[in-house]
Design an enzyme around this catalytic site. Structure first.
Site, mmCIF file in Angstrom:
data_model
loop_
_atom_site.group_PDB
_atom_site.id
_atom_site.type_symbol
_atom_site.label_atom_id
_atom_site.label_comp_id
_atom_site.label_asym_id
_atom_site.label_seq_id
_atom_site.Cartn_x
_atom_site.Cartn_y
_atom_site.Cartn_z
ATOM 1 N N LYS A 45 30.706 49.400 146.782
ATOM 2 C CA LYS A 45 29.452 48.860 146.282
ATOM 3 C C LYS A 45 28.488 49.976 145.889
ATOM 4 O O LYS A 45 27.523 49.762 145.163
ATOM 5 C CB LYS A 45 28.788 47.989 147.372
ATOM 6 C CG LYS A 45 29.631 46.828 147.830
ATOM 7 C CD LYS A 45 28.954 46.120 149.013
ATOM 8 C CE LYS A 45 29.871 45.088 149.611
ATOM 9 N NZ LYS A 45 29.401 44.687 150.957
ATOM 10 N N GLY A 46 28.734 51.177 146.441
ATOM 11 C CA GLY A 46 27.716 52.237 146.404
ATOM 12 C C GLY A 46 27.262 52.661 145.024
ATOM 13 O O GLY A 46 26.130 53.127 144.868
ATOM 14 N N GLU A 101 31.291 56.952 140.527
ATOM 15 C CA GLU A 101 31.271 56.983 142.002
ATOM 16 C C GLU A 101 29.861 57.272 142.497
ATOM 17 O O GLU A 101 29.070 57.900 141.801
ATOM 18 C CB GLU A 101 32.187 58.115 142.499
ATOM 19 C CG GLU A 101 33.534 57.670 143.047
ATOM 20 C CD GLU A 101 33.468 56.980 144.404
ATOM 21 O OE1 GLU A 101 32.399 56.462 144.788
ATOM 22 O OE2 GLU A 101 34.506 56.945 145.079
ATOM 23 N N ASP A 105 32.801 63.022 149.034
ATOM 24 C CA ASP A 105 32.568 63.680 150.323
ATOM 25 C C ASP A 105 33.835 64.472 150.671
ATOM 26 O O ASP A 105 34.052 65.559 150.165
ATOM 27 C CB ASP A 105 32.230 62.565 151.322
ATOM 28 C CG ASP A 105 31.805 63.054 152.679
ATOM 29 O OD1 ASP A 105 31.265 64.151 152.787
ATOM 30 O OD2 ASP A 105 32.021 62.316 153.668
ATOM 31 N N LYS A 133 29.262 66.377 147.838
ATOM 32 C CA LYS A 133 29.099 67.188 149.057
ATOM 33 C C LYS A 133 30.271 68.157 149.129
ATOM 34 O O LYS A 133 31.245 67.900 149.852
ATOM 35 C CB LYS A 133 29.174 66.279 150.290
ATOM 36 C CG LYS A 133 27.905 65.599 150.705
ATOM 37 C CD LYS A 133 28.139 64.977 152.091
ATOM 38 C CE LYS A 133 27.272 63.797 152.349
ATOM 39 N NZ LYS A 133 27.685 63.024 153.547
ATOM 40 N N PHE A 154 24.261 62.834 156.089
ATOM 41 C CA PHE A 154 24.571 61.458 155.704
ATOM 42 C C PHE A 154 23.352 60.871 155.001
ATOM 43 O O PHE A 154 22.258 60.839 155.561
ATOM 44 C CB PHE A 154 24.952 60.609 156.920
ATOM 45 C CG PHE A 154 25.442 59.249 156.518
ATOM 46 C CD1 PHE A 154 26.757 59.060 156.121
ATOM 47 C CD2 PHE A 154 24.566 58.158 156.494
ATOM 48 C CE1 PHE A 154 27.202 57.803 155.711
ATOM 49 C CE2 PHE A 154 25.008 56.906 156.087
ATOM 50 C CZ PHE A 154 26.334 56.737 155.697
HETATM 51 P P1 5GP Z 1 35.296 60.478 150.851
HETATM 52 O O1 5GP Z 1 36.544 59.676 150.784
HETATM 53 O O2 5GP Z 1 35.088 61.411 149.673
HETATM 54 O O3 5GP Z 1 35.170 61.216 152.171
HETATM 55 O O4 5GP Z 1 34.096 59.481 150.918
HETATM 56 C C1 5GP Z 1 33.750 58.717 149.856
HETATM 57 C C2 5GP Z 1 33.025 57.478 150.303
HETATM 58 O O5 5GP Z 1 32.463 57.585 151.627
HETATM 59 C C3 5GP Z 1 31.866 57.263 149.375
HETATM 60 O O6 5GP Z 1 32.248 56.500 148.240
HETATM 61 C C4 5GP Z 1 30.879 56.548 150.274
HETATM 62 O O7 5GP Z 1 31.159 55.168 150.281
HETATM 63 C C5 5GP Z 1 31.153 57.111 151.648
HETATM 64 N N1 5GP Z 1 30.221 58.222 151.968
HETATM 65 C C6 5GP Z 1 30.505 59.531 152.067
HETATM 66 N N2 5GP Z 1 29.413 60.249 152.382
HETATM 67 C C7 5GP Z 1 28.391 59.352 152.468
HETATM 68 C C8 5GP Z 1 26.983 59.470 152.752
HETATM 69 O O8 5GP Z 1 26.403 60.536 152.981
HETATM 70 N N3 5GP Z 1 26.283 58.292 152.756
HETATM 71 C C9 5GP Z 1 26.845 57.087 152.493
HETATM 72 N N4 5GP Z 1 26.054 56.021 152.525
HETATM 73 N N5 5GP Z 1 28.165 56.944 152.226
HETATM 74 C C10 5GP Z 1 28.917 58.065 152.212
#
Ligand code: 5GP
Length: 186
Positions: A45-46, A101, A105, A133, A154
């Site tokens: 949803k983000g 996206e 992260d 990040k 976060f």
């Molecule tokens: P990854 O798989 O790259 O570790 O994480 C991607 C997903 O994790 C993002 O699409 C998001 O939904 C969530 N996410 C990662 N870091 C954050 C953050 O700082 N805040 C929020 N709200 N969601 C995050």
């Protein structure tokens, strides 16, 4: 008490977001044309708010599609195990695709999406992310359009949630530590 009192500080303001989206849109407007309209895939949803603002700044023809992904694991970290909750409605075979996206992260979610899309034989795939990040990266993933590089904190707001809340906050912010502690105690 207002939900805004949960916010410790603002990381990216509304004005910074809209200025930066205008720059990203210019980059895309220079790359895509009406001759071969791409499909923008919003990762729910983000990314809904980013998509809504970005699409209005694009001057080439394009289609929109949506995919909802959930990473197993709760709270503020991603586990790397990914599940499709909603799949694309359209075929991306032979099409140019832009993945939209909210944040990259560790890179696990995007890596999964890229591998999944590659199996559907698109003409090309590029990635636009509002936030990046890089210090948290566990898998190398390509990102072509980046809004902001942010530190290892976060964040919430502008579509991003904490426990499904705060998506409506119009800027990117960081919550007070006690907000996480309170929900950990629930
Ligand atoms: P990854 O798989 O790259 O570790 O994480 C991607 C997903 O994790 C993002 O699409 C998001 O939904 C969530 N996410 C990662 N870091 C954050 C953050 O700082 N805040 C929020 N709200 N969601 C995050």
């Amino acid at each position: 008490m207002s939900m805004f009192s949960d916010i410790e500080h603002v990381l990216v303001t509304e004005e910074e977001i809209s200025d930066r989206i205008a720059v990203l849109a210019e980059q895309m407007n220079a790359l895509y044309s009406d001759d071969d309209p791409p499909i923008l895939v919003c990762i729910l949803k983000g990314a809904f708010m980013f998509l809504a603002d970005l699409t209005r700044k694009l001057t080439f023809r394009h289609e929109l599609d949506f995919m909802e992904i959930s990473s197993y694991g709760t709270g503020t970290t991603s586990s790397g195990v990914v599940r499709i909750l909603l799949d694309l409605a359209s075929s991306i075979e032979g099409r140019h695709v832009v993945i939209v996206e909210d944040i990259v992260d560790t890179g696990h979610t995007l890596d999964y999406i890229l591998r999944n899309f590659a199996a559907r034989n698109p003409a090309s795939v590029r990635v636009a992310t509002l936030l990046n990040k890089p210090s948290r990266r566990e898998i190398d993933v390509p990102v072509h359009f980046v809004g902001f590089e942010i530190p290892n904190e976060f964040v919430m707001g502008y579509g991003l949630d904490y426990s499904e809340q705060y998506r409506n906050v119009p800027y990117i912010g960081v919550l007070k530590p006690e907000v996480y502690q309170e929900s950990a105690e629930d």
